[in-house]
Design an enzyme around this catalytic site. Structure first.
Site, PDB file in Angstrom:
ATOM      1  N   ASP A 168       0.742  -1.179   0.065  1.00 50.79           N
ATOM      2  CA  ASP A 168       0.069   0.131   0.130  1.00 50.79           C
ATOM      3  C   ASP A 168       0.904   1.147   0.154  1.00 50.79           C
ATOM      4  O   ASP A 168       1.572   1.506   1.209  1.00 50.79           O
ATOM      5  CB  ASP A 168      -0.981  -0.206   1.444  1.00 50.79           C
ATOM      6  CG  ASP A 168      -1.868   1.304   1.502  1.00 50.79           C
ATOM      7  OD1 ASP A 168      -2.096   1.902   0.495  1.00 50.79           O
ATOM      8  OD2 ASP A 168      -2.235   1.469   2.431  1.00 50.79           O
ATOM      9  N   ASP A 391      -2.106   5.349  -5.301  1.00 48.80           N
ATOM     10  CA  ASP A 391      -2.316   4.845  -4.202  1.00 48.80           C
ATOM     11  C   ASP A 391      -2.694   3.384  -4.646  1.00 48.80           C
ATOM     12  O   ASP A 391      -3.689   3.045  -5.134  1.00 48.80           O
ATOM     13  CB  ASP A 391      -3.416   5.713  -3.317  1.00 48.80           C
ATOM     14  CG  ASP A 391      -3.577   4.575  -1.971  1.00 48.80           C
ATOM     15  OD1 ASP A 391      -2.930   3.621  -1.733  1.00 48.80           O
ATOM     16  OD2 ASP A 391      -4.685   5.055  -1.379  1.00 48.80           O
TER      17      ASP A 391
END
Length: 500
Positions: A168, A391
């Site tokens: 992430d 992201d």
């Protein structure tokens, strides 16, 4: 030898005479090594190349690759439908007795539409505002992982214990559930979560300080510890501070149903809780990656790949050499060229993942991988100057609720009680392209790729999220699938290129 000769010609044609001597010296060394390894192969002995071929996540061409498994579109849509159903049932329970008696699908649909119009769906912005007021903003992560779509493997401890994690770029801590964790999945859902057992690791060191993080959906709690972390079964990072989670209830059904155990954050130190150095920063500091760079190739339909230690810019093909052999040659090149005060003519990296030039975008803030966006447009909608983050931990594209409503309306999508959107599958081909103007260039997501579809349900892959401070847009996997995405930690920039 023929390949070495071709490589020699390439270097001679592209380098100055002072560089040629040292480059050719390197080529002689490489050629001798190639002959030695080729001879070993002819004798039927195991080779580095055979070992690497047997395991696709070992070092290759000086890079380290981690396969990224993709959660299917069917699961994504099924999870959406379940959230919608649960939200409708919750809304019904909260109404007065007269509304609670409603049973027909038509009345339920009216109720959902009414709830959306009154703004009664959960607002992340309200929750964020509350945390900011209480001075807890450093603990808030702008996501909830209910839409997490890609996950890969990491190992913790000695001997290693394996976990599936979301890699992430929108957070910075590593956490996995510990044994006896509460609200950490059930055995009958994807076989249950893998849980860390510190008593089985000889390299474990206790820390004990509290780990408490608040996501968009709620809290996750545990404590910090230290241990060895291994990436791609090959890169060992010692003394890594990570969190053992005791209660993941705040992540709700999205975590329960998800195929991942934990999170491995690839953001910057400023987002990291507990003063923990990030996994990738430790990998850089401990010299276990060639370059302070990683890259995602998520592809369009199937699984993806995460590469540590470089990206595709190689102009010099090399064979018969893998793993530590490449590290030795990188070192030899650096010694030779630095002695001659000459620039490096190439890097060992992977040029098979993209084509054309890389568009480099400087970061506007090194917290998330945050960039300035000059404009976002679709149909008649135009955002004007704004900010966003790239992201990998968010599957959809998110933006301010008012902007997403306009974009959805322009596309023919309709909201539900949760603020998510669906669209008539027959209208998918008529959705306009979504265009991002970034650093003077246009990056396009075709309209048809703004939909996740399965079994007659088409989920609009954009969602409203109101964030009072910080980046306004999240460019998640829907965006990253269209571009080979490079994250340059040292130079604080993001690179985008057209994938092969």
């Amino acid at each position: 030898l023929g390949l070495a000769s071709a490589q020699k010609k390439t270097l001679v044609s592209n380098s100055s005479s002072s560089q040629n001597y040292f480059s050719l010296l390197f080529l002689k060394t490489m050629t001798l090594r190639s002959v030695a390894i080729a001879s070993t192969l002819s004798l039927g002995l195991a080779s580095a190349q055979e070992t690497a071929g047997a395991n696709p996540i070992q070092n290759e061409n000086g890079l380290v690759r981690i396969p990224m498994k993709k959660r299917s579109d069917h699961e994504m849509v099924a999870a959406h439908l379940k959230r919608e159903r649960d939200a409708l049932l919750l809304a019904l329970k909260e109404k007065d007795a007269k509304v609670a008696d409603v049973e027909s699908d038509i009345e339920i649909s009216k109720l959902a539409a009414s709830a959306v119009l009154r703004g009664s769906q959960p607002k992340f912005g309200d929750q964020m505002e509350e945390f900011l007021t209480e001075g807890k903003a450093e603990n808030v992560i702008i996501k909830d992982y209910s839409n997490a779509q890609y996950y890969g493997e990491v190992e913790i401890g000695t001997p290693p214990q394996k976990f599936a994690v979301v890699y992430d770029t929108g957070s910075s801590n590593l956490w996995v559930p510990k044994i006896n964790c509460q609200n950490c999945g059930y055995w009958f859902i994807h076989g249950g979560k893998s849980k860390f057992d510190s008593s089985k690791s000889s390299t474990y060191q206790a820390d004990g300080s509290d780990f408490h993080i608040t996501y968009g959906s709620g809290d996750v709690e545990g404590f910090f510890s230290f241990d060895t972390v291994t990436l791609a079964q090959d890169l060992q990072i010692t003394g890594q501070k990570f969190a053992e989670v005791q209660d993941a209830g705040g992540l709700g059904i999205g975590y329960m149903m998800g195929q991942f155990d934990g999170i491995l954050g690839l953001g910057f130190e400023t987002l990291s809780l507990g003063g923990a150095t990030t996994v990738f920063k430790n990998a850089i500091d401990q010299g276990v990656v060639n370059q302070p760079v990683f890259a995602f190739d998520l592809g369009d339909e199937g699984d993806g790949e995460l590469t540590f230690g470089g990206y595709g810019e190689s102009t010099l093909p090399v064979v018969f050499c893998h793993g530590s052999c490449f590290l030795q040659m990188e070192l030899l090149i650096d010694v030779i060229l630095s002695h001659n005060n000459a620039p490096r003519p190439f890097h060992f990296s992977d040029d098979s993942k993209f084509k054309g030039d890389i568009s480099w975008i400087p970061l506007s803030a090194a917290t998330y991988w945050q960039i300035d966006i000059e404009n976002i447009s679709l149909g008649s909608f135009s955002s004007g100057a704004t900010s966003g983050i790239v992201d990998s931990g968010t599957s959809l594209i998110t933006g301010p609720s008012s902007a997403i409503l306009q974009l959805a309306t322009s596309s023919g999508a309709m909201p539900n009680i949760m603020g998510e959107y669906t669209i008539d599958c027959g209208k998918v081909d008529s959705i306009p392209n979504l265009e991002f103007q970034i650093n003077g260039k246009t990056f396009t997501v075709p309209g048809k790729d703004l939909v996740i579809s399965s079994a007659g349900t088409c989920l609009f892959a954009m969602m409203g999220m109101d964030i009072p401070q910080g980046p306004q847009w999240i460019l998640g996997d829907v965006f990253m699938r269209k571009y080979y995405t490079i994250f340059d930690y040292q130079n604080q920039k993001v690179g985008l290129a057209e994938p092969n």
